[in-house]
Design a protein around this motif. Structure first.
Motif, PDB file in Angstrom:
ATOM      1  N   LEU A  43       0.754  -1.262   0.016  1.00 56.34           N
ATOM      2  CA  LEU A  43       0.313  -0.173   0.081  1.00 56.34           C
ATOM      3  C   LEU A  43       0.881   1.149   0.014  1.00 56.34           C
ATOM      4  O   LEU A  43       0.585   2.302  -0.889  1.00 56.34           O
ATOM      5  N   THR A  44       1.780   1.325   0.654  1.00 56.07           N
ATOM      6  CA  THR A  44       2.636   2.600   1.142  1.00 56.07           C
ATOM      7  C   THR A  44       3.212   2.636  -0.312  1.00 56.07           C
ATOM      8  O   THR A  44       3.386   4.223  -0.959  1.00 56.07           O
ATOM      9  N   GLU A  54      -2.878   6.239   1.634  1.00 54.72           N
ATOM     10  CA  GLU A  54      -2.963   5.054   2.083  1.00 54.72           C
ATOM     11  C   GLU A  54      -4.383   4.623   2.034  1.00 54.72           C
ATOM     12  O   GLU A  54      -4.662   3.316   1.889  1.00 54.72           O
ATOM     13  N   PHE A 239      -3.953  -2.792   6.671  1.00 55.71           N
ATOM     14  CA  PHE A 239      -2.877  -1.822   6.978  1.00 55.71           C
ATOM     15  C   PHE A 239      -1.887  -1.911   7.736  1.00 55.71           C
ATOM     16  O   PHE A 239      -1.332  -1.306   8.538  1.00 55.71           O
TER      17      PHE A 239
END
Length: 401
Positions: A43-44, A54, A239
């Motif tokens: 994601l980052t 994000e 996350f």
């Protein structure tokens, strides 16, 4: 999941070729499920490269999960008269092409369009793959072949993300997407070369779905349990990379920690497999306790690499047991309606992935990264209340005729 009626395997059919076809399907399952979850570990870098937050990048998990939830029954019914070999090959080829498109684009909108196609592939392929072993190997080997195929789901869930993250860390996120896309195309080639024609024999009808859900309370408990645990898990796990970074873990250690999660997940799968025959409900309760316990521990500030690894091992043990435990719950709850009940399960599982990523993304953008651990843990703990409020397990279920 679609079930193909058992048929006798002709004596001349090569068992070796049948198993090679099983391997091709398993590689396809692994490619599809890894494709669905790959953004979790990336994601980052993806968000940074494509200039989105994000939370917005989390839509890469939300979109295919949501689409797969609807495509599972739709593809199964819509392709009821088409050779299963052709359907599976088209679906896995679609996921290969979509991942390659994601690898070469510079627009986030194109990535989301590709993720939409992946959702169609995941839902349809997973629903159809359950019964394909009946047509590929001799009857005495069907159970083992089916276990191998579904092993692709578990392995992708617990190893696909860390391996994809490792490739992304070493060579860039675009290479990770391209590798998974190539794996999908490899599976397409193997299916075309190794699978026999698989004419459909039986498929579910739309009317079967509400009947099973309405008439079987234990199926409803299983579906609700799937929603709470899987949604809670993905609210936080989507996350996990920014969570670990916030705890001071170095970028270079993320893939190693996710690999520890994956190895623990495979162990959890086998541990659950040994327990669910006699202690199915207790195993489900254990999952609903272990996962939020790990989330709670991760809320501690500055846990460090060693402690984070221990927490992810605990979390992996819990989540690794989810697929085999919940799938078995559903099948035992509706032994006379396995196709319809399994289709509902596949839909809810994928919908929960989408909702978890969506809830997590909203929480990250509005309440901070750490909030996803409290939300995810809270949802998962509700499954404990659900299971303790209804002591009877699937063994006591009565299927409505």
């Amino acid at each position: 999941m679609t079930a193909l009626a058992p048929s006798s395997t002709s004596p001349e059919r090569s068992a070796v070729r049948g198993w090679l076809a099983v391997v091709a399907v398993t590689i396809g399952v692994f490619a599809l499920m890894t494709s669905e979850l790959l953004p979790v570990g990336l994601l980052t870098p993806v968000g940074s490269a494509l200039k989105v937050s994000e939370g917005t990048a989390g839509l890469m998990v939300t979109v295919p999960g949501l689409v797969a939830a609807f495509s599972a029954p739709l593809v199964t019914v819509a392709t009821g008269r088409i050779d299963r070999r052709i359907v599976l090959a088209v679906l896995v080829g679609m996921v290969g092409a979509a991942n390659l498109a994601s690898a070469f684009t510079s627009e986030f909108a194109v990535v989301l369009a590709a993720r939409f196609l992946i959702g169609i592939s995941v839902g349809g392929f997973w629903s159809l793959a359950g019964g394909i072993a009946l047509r590929l190997v001799p009857e005495r080997q069907v159970a083992m072949a089916t276990a191998v195929i579904f092993g692709g789901v578990d392995t992708a869930s617990v190893l696909g993300v860390p391996l994809g993250t490792l490739v992304g860390d070493l060579s860039g996120w675009r290479v990770a997407f391209a590798v998974v896309g190539g794996l999908g195309l490899l599976s397409l080639v193997l299916m075309a070369a190794l699978m026999p024609n698989v004419a459909p024999e039986r498929t579910i009808r739309f009317g079967d779905l509400p009947r099973v859900l309405r008439g079987n309370a234990t199926v409803r408990v299983g579906i609700a349990m799937t929603f709470l645990v899987v949604t809670g898990h993905f609210t936080a796990y989507t996350f996990v990379r920014p969570l670990l970074l916030d705890d001071g873990v170095e970028h270079s250690m993320i893939s190693a920690l996710l690999l520890a999660f994956g190895v623990a997940g495979i162990s959890g799968n086998f541990i659950a497999g040994a327990l669910i025959g006699r202690r199915l409900r207790q195993t489900a309760l254990g999952i609903a306790v272990v996962i939020p316990a790990a989330m709670l521990l991760l809320t501690l500030n500055g846990v460090g690499v060693v402690t984070a690894a221990a927490i992810l091992v605990l979390w992996g043990l819990g989540y690794g047991a989810v697929s085999v435990t919940f799938q078995t719950w559903i099948l035992k709850a509706a032994p006379d309606d396995t196709e319809a009940a399994s289709s509902l399960y596949v839909s809810m599982f994928n919908l929960s992935i989408a909702l978890g990523a969506l809830f997590g993304g909203l929480a990250v953008d509005h309440a901070g990264t750490g909030s996803v651990l409290w939300i995810g843990g809270g949802l998962t703990v509700l499954a404990v209340l659900l299971l303790t409020a209804r002591p009877a397990g699937p063994e006591a279920a009565k299927t409505t005729p």
